[in-house]
Write an enzyme that holds these catalytic residues in place. Sequence first.
Site: not given
Length: 248
Positions: A143, A157
């Site tokens: 990501s 995350y």
Amino acid sequence: MSKTILITGGSRGIGAATARLAAARGYAVGINYHRNGEAAQQLAREITRSGGRALAVQADVRLEADVKRLFGEVEESLGNITALVNNAGVLERQARVDEIDAARLERVLNTNVIGPFLCAREAVRRMSTRYGGSGGSIVNVSSRASVLGSAGEYVDYAASKGAVDSLTIGLAREVASEGIRVNAVRPGLIATEIHALGGEAGRVERLAPGIPMQRGGEAEEVASAILWLLSGEASYVTGALLAVGGGR
Ligand code: NAP
């Protein structure tokens, strides 16, 4: 040569878009899911109806026994696995680091880090020329959060995706001479259900004006990048971390 791909978290979002595109490109598709059996089975039927081959398999990527069974079942039904997409991933409600407890850290890191490690290991054991395999390709779904840090939202995350980046770089170098390429995509803000998990279903729309391209991305746009990295067109690309974020 027949091509078989295994996509973790293939029931929805980026994983499902990747499964559809892979089928269209001639792959037999192993669609892993965790809880959403209905969506995964429906996607497998859709691919089969259009003349492709697909199998939906329940497995929790956090669990070693599940991962081993997943690879075994896909291989048995669809043949040798030549491509892996480590796509399954989770995040939890937006929070600051000073509000995050150990149980949450375990849940996020087990899914986003342990899962890709276990799946990569099973893939290498099958693909590597060191084990008698004939090579293959792995794409990890990281990501842009790994670079941006997700302050005030989910640094846990973001850190898990930092680990995915390191896995990509290290494993790419480890198996480069064994016929396996390992790359990652780093999606930006993509319209999927994951944002609702963070407690803000409209997050992409809220942040879109700050994206250089002025819009969120579609799951299909990430799928295209993944399929390119897996393909022979990317034959000299390994250890790459490809941003798919509209400039973000
Ligand atoms: P999503 O729509 O929420 O889908 C997540 C998928 O992961 C589902 O198929 C889910 O399966 C599966 N999954 C979750 N936990 C699992 C487990 N323990 N074992 C096996 N499968 C599991 O998310 P998405 O947006 O498509 O995200 C896919 C990947 O892209 C993730 O790694 C995410 O971090 C990354 N990413 C997304 C964005 C974005 O903006 N959307 C941006 C950057 C990176 P079930 O449906 O069966 O529960």
